[in-house]
Design a protein around this motif. Structure first.
Motif, PDB file in Angstrom:
ATOM      1  N   GLU B 116       0.831  -1.209   0.000  1.00 44.53           N
ATOM      2  CA  GLU B 116       0.000   0.000   0.000  1.00 44.53           C
ATOM      3  C   GLU B 116       0.862   1.255   0.000  1.00 44.53           C
ATOM      4  O   GLU B 116       0.592   2.209  -0.718  1.00 44.53           O
ATOM      5  CB  GLU B 116      -0.921   0.017   1.232  1.00 44.53           C
ATOM      6  CG  GLU B 116      -2.195  -0.773   1.014  1.00 44.53           C
ATOM      7  CD  GLU B 116      -2.932  -1.061   2.326  1.00 44.53           C
ATOM      8  OE1 GLU B 116      -2.687  -0.345   3.324  1.00 44.53           O
ATOM      9  OE2 GLU B 116      -3.735  -2.010   2.331  1.00 44.53           O
ATOM     10  N   ALA B 117       1.928   1.223   0.794  1.00 41.23           N
ATOM     11  CA  ALA B 117       2.763   2.420   0.926  1.00 41.23           C
ATOM     12  C   ALA B 117       3.375   2.841  -0.405  1.00 41.23           C
ATOM     13  O   ALA B 117       3.591   4.022  -0.648  1.00 41.23           O
ATOM     14  CB  ALA B 117       3.862   2.183   1.956  1.00 41.23           C
ATOM     15  N   VAL B 118       3.669   1.870  -1.270  1.00 40.58           N
ATOM     16  CA  VAL B 118       4.265   2.230  -2.564  1.00 40.58           C
ATOM     17  C   VAL B 118       3.214   2.221  -3.671  1.00 40.58           C
ATOM     18  O   VAL B 118       3.551   2.288  -4.856  1.00 40.58           O
ATOM     19  CB  VAL B 118       5.438   1.302  -2.945  1.00 40.58           C
ATOM     20  CG1 VAL B 118       6.559   1.394  -1.931  1.00 40.58           C
ATOM     21  CG2 VAL B 118       4.961  -0.143  -3.093  1.00 40.58           C
ATOM     22  N   ASP B 119       1.945   2.116  -3.274  1.00 41.68           N
ATOM     23  CA  ASP B 119       0.848   2.247  -4.212  1.00 41.68           C
ATOM     24  C   ASP B 119       0.860   1.164  -5.294  1.00 41.68           C
ATOM     25  O   ASP B 119       0.703   1.457  -6.480  1.00 41.68           O
ATOM     26  CB  ASP B 119       0.894   3.654  -4.851  1.00 41.68           C
ATOM     27  CG  ASP B 119      -0.421   4.002  -5.537  1.00 41.68           C
ATOM     28  OD1 ASP B 119      -1.443   3.380  -5.192  1.00 41.68           O
ATOM     29  OD2 ASP B 119      -0.399   4.873  -6.422  1.00 41.68           O
ATOM     30  N   LEU B 120       1.060  -0.073  -4.878  1.00 45.42           N
ATOM     31  CA  LEU B 120       1.052  -1.163  -5.868  1.00 45.42           C
ATOM     32  C   LEU B 120      -0.059  -2.182  -5.601  1.00 45.42           C
ATOM     33  O   LEU B 120      -0.012  -3.288  -6.121  1.00 45.42           O
ATOM     34  CB  LEU B 120       2.407  -1.881  -5.875  1.00 45.42           C
ATOM     35  CG  LEU B 120       3.554  -1.228  -6.650  1.00 45.42           C
ATOM     36  CD1 LEU B 120       4.828  -2.055  -6.511  1.00 45.42           C
ATOM     37  CD2 LEU B 120       3.224  -1.045  -8.120  1.00 45.42           C
ATOM     38  N   VAL B 121      -1.059  -1.765  -4.810  1.00 42.11           N
ATOM     39  CA  VAL B 121      -2.109  -2.716  -4.443  1.00 42.11           C
ATOM     40  C   VAL B 121      -2.762  -3.324  -5.688  1.00 42.11           C
ATOM     41  O   VAL B 121      -2.985  -4.534  -5.760  1.00 42.11           O
ATOM     42  CB  VAL B 121      -3.166  -2.038  -3.552  1.00 42.11           C
ATOM     43  CG1 VAL B 121      -4.323  -2.992  -3.278  1.00 42.11           C
ATOM     44  CG2 VAL B 121      -2.531  -1.591  -2.252  1.00 42.11           C
ATOM     45  N   ASP B 122      -2.999  -2.481  -6.693  1.00 42.61           N
ATOM     46  CA  ASP B 122      -3.660  -2.976  -7.904  1.00 42.61           C
ATOM     47  C   ASP B 122      -2.786  -3.940  -8.704  1.00 42.61           C
ATOM     48  O   ASP B 122      -3.278  -4.617  -9.598  1.00 42.61           O
ATOM     49  CB  ASP B 122      -4.052  -1.806  -8.810  1.00 42.61           C
ATOM     50  CG  ASP B 122      -5.125  -0.953  -8.166  1.00 42.61           C
ATOM     51  OD1 ASP B 122      -5.785  -1.455  -7.230  1.00 42.61           O
ATOM     52  OD2 ASP B 122      -5.287   0.215  -8.576  1.00 42.61           O
TER      53      ASP B 122
END
Ligand SMILES: Nc1ncnc2c1ncn2[C@@H]1O[C@H](COP(=O)(O)OP(=O)(O)O)[C@@H](O)[C@H]1O
Ligand SMILES: [Mg+2]
Lengths: 245, 241
Positions: B116-122
């Motif tokens: 989540e912190a690096v915005d790669l959830v998707d």
């Protein structure tokens, strides 16, 4: 060394292999196809040529395949930065080495189980000794291939260079292991050379298992192969430097 | 809490036959984002590798979190991102993190947080080899965040990223620093200088300036509106003269 880390590495290597269908096919299916090809070549010929050559092949495949796959995968770890990252983490060198050895040892066990089942079950290879011991020899052989592959990966910059070690280190062993000419009738010098090459012992062990129910010679050969594998792993460990240039 | 995460005196590094770093003295404070800026080849990666303890040919004293650099106890406490994204191309983002979490002995739930912190959830279930360059380097960054390290050593983590994402990452670096982490970020482009609390400007293996962006501009005799690139040029020309 820490079992959690060792197993994490083994599991990761296996996941990577599972992802790579072609490599998996090369490791598991190709040996069976080649053994079948050999059997077919000799089908119309008199004599027991397949019985003579089959055991050698069973010893060769794990060695060659594991050598290739390990040298390329560990080279990738070295050049891709993941090894540097792991060495900056609480991973011991032995975790790395044994992780790889466990993963490839398992694959080798499956590979040789398949090859042995095919040879004995369908192609009528006669094996007098215990079949499980054949698999043990194959696993030791695979670990040996892995250890050597790991070692040479330190001396290659590209995957192409890594593969080039194959003709230099592997083919002479194949030529001298007794598959083409029985080791006893090789010229003296070559006989001595074949005595120091580990694959010779693996092939001897396999050949012995096809002919005889006694196992003490097999264990002696196996011990030699295992010693080479351990020495290879130690050399490999020497090439894993936490601090590098 | 410790004030300085890193204290270095007389650091010299020889790579091959060449001396690459020439007697550096510096500190890196906890709770700040320190930028290590300089042209390509000046020795940034070498310096970072030294702090992490993977560089050979080091002389001088290098103390990291109170221990000599390279001590085994530090291996749990430093997050390191190498210049090339060091993740496995044939594993998914989530699998990469699960693997490194096991190596570090970190709770698996933490992998979710760093993704989540690096915005790669998707993209968590996508194989890293099929991600864009920027996404891969974020996957690599996520690994460095595992285990809440006290020192983050990030070698050019924002190169080639889209500006919006860069903004987000710098915000994250500052959040981490506010939480007490010492963050060291290198870059060969000067346009990220203003985002750092403090700068180490490097050229040919020596520091030509060390201070806040404002201090460095003042030292160069420039006003606040000037950029660090100008300051860099002025200092280098001043030394040459
Ligand atoms: N493996 C190596 N062996 C010898 N010299 C190296 C090696 N890697 C880098 N160097 C040299 O060290 C110097 C600093 O490199 P590096 O620390 O990578 O710089 P930067 O990260 O600032 O681009 C360069 O001159 C480079 O040529
Ligand atoms: Mg660099």
């Amino acid at each position: 060394m820490n079992p959690r880390i060792t197993l994490a590495i083994a599991a990761r290597v296996l996941t990577q292999l599972r992802r790579d269908h072609r490599t998996l096919a090369i490791m598991l299916v190709l040996p069976c196809l080649l053994i079948s090809l050999l059997w077919w070549m000799f089908e119309d010929l008199p004599g027991d040529s397949f019985d003579r050559l089959g055991p050698g092949l069973l010893a060769m495949f794990p060695f060659i395949v594991m050598f290739l796959v390990t040298s390329v995968t560990t080279l990738r770890e070295r050049s891709g930065g993941t090894l540097e990252r792991l060495l900056a983490m609480p991973m011991g060198k032995l975790d790395f080495l044994f992780g790889y050895a466990i993963a490839f040892g398992l694959v080798a066990a499956v590979q040789s189980a398949a090859a042995v089942a095919l040879s004995v079950g369908l192609l009528d290879l006669t094996i007098e000794g215990p079949v499980w011991l054949l698999t043990v020899v194959a696993v030791a052989d695979a670990v040996l291939g892995s250890a050597l592959g790991l070692f040479v990966s330190a001396f290659a910059q590209t995957e192409f260079q890594a593969v080039q070690f194959m003709p230099a280190l592997v083919i002479p062993q194949i030529l001298l292991c007794g598959l083409f000419v029985p080791r006893a009738v090789l010229p003296d010098v070559l006989n001595v050379v074949s005595d120091v090459l580990p694959l010779s012992y693996a092939v001897d062990a396999m050949a012995h298992l096809t002919r005889s129910t006694t196992t003490s010679d097999v264990w002696a050969d196996l011990a030699v192969v295992a010693a080479y594998a351990v020495a290879g792993l130690a050399l490999g460990a020497g090439t894993l430097r936490r601090r590098s240039e | 809490m410790m004030k300085n995460a890193v204290e270095v005196a007389g650091l010299t590094v020889v790579r091959g036959r060449r001396e690459v770093l020439h007697g550096l003295d510096f500190t890196i404070p906890a709770g700040q984002v320190t930028g290590l800026l300089g042209p390509s080849g000046c020795g940034k990666s070498t310096l970072m590798r030294t702090l992490v303890g993977v560089q050979a040919g080091v002389t001088g004293t290098v103390t990291v979190l109170g221990e000599p650099a390279g001590s085994p106890v530090l291996r749990h406490r430093i997050g390191y991102v190498t210049q090339a994204p060091s993740v496995y191309d044939d594993l998914s983002v989530a699998e990469n993190l699960a693997f490194f979490a096991r190596v570090l002995g970190v709770d698996r739930r933490e992998t979710r947080q760093v993704i989540e912190a690096v915005d790669l959830v998707d993209h968590a279930d996508q194989v890293v080899g099929r991600l864009s360059g920027g996404q891969r380097s974020r996957a690599s960054l996520a690994v460095a965040l595992l285990g809440s390290p006290s020192l983050l050593v990030l070698d050019e983590p924002t190169v080639g990223l889209d500006p919006v994402l860069r903004e987000d990452l710098w915000a994250m670096f500052h959040r981490l620093a506010d939480g007490g982490v010492a963050v060291l970020v290198s870059s060969h482009v000067m346009d990220e200088a203003e985002r750092c609390d403090r700068l180490l400007l490097m050229r040919d293996g020596v520091f030509i300036a060390d201070g806040t962006p404002t201090e460095i501009k003042e030292k160069a005799g420039l006003d606040r509106a000037a950029d660090i690139e100008q300051a860099f040029l002025t200092i280098v020309r001043g030394e040459a003269a």
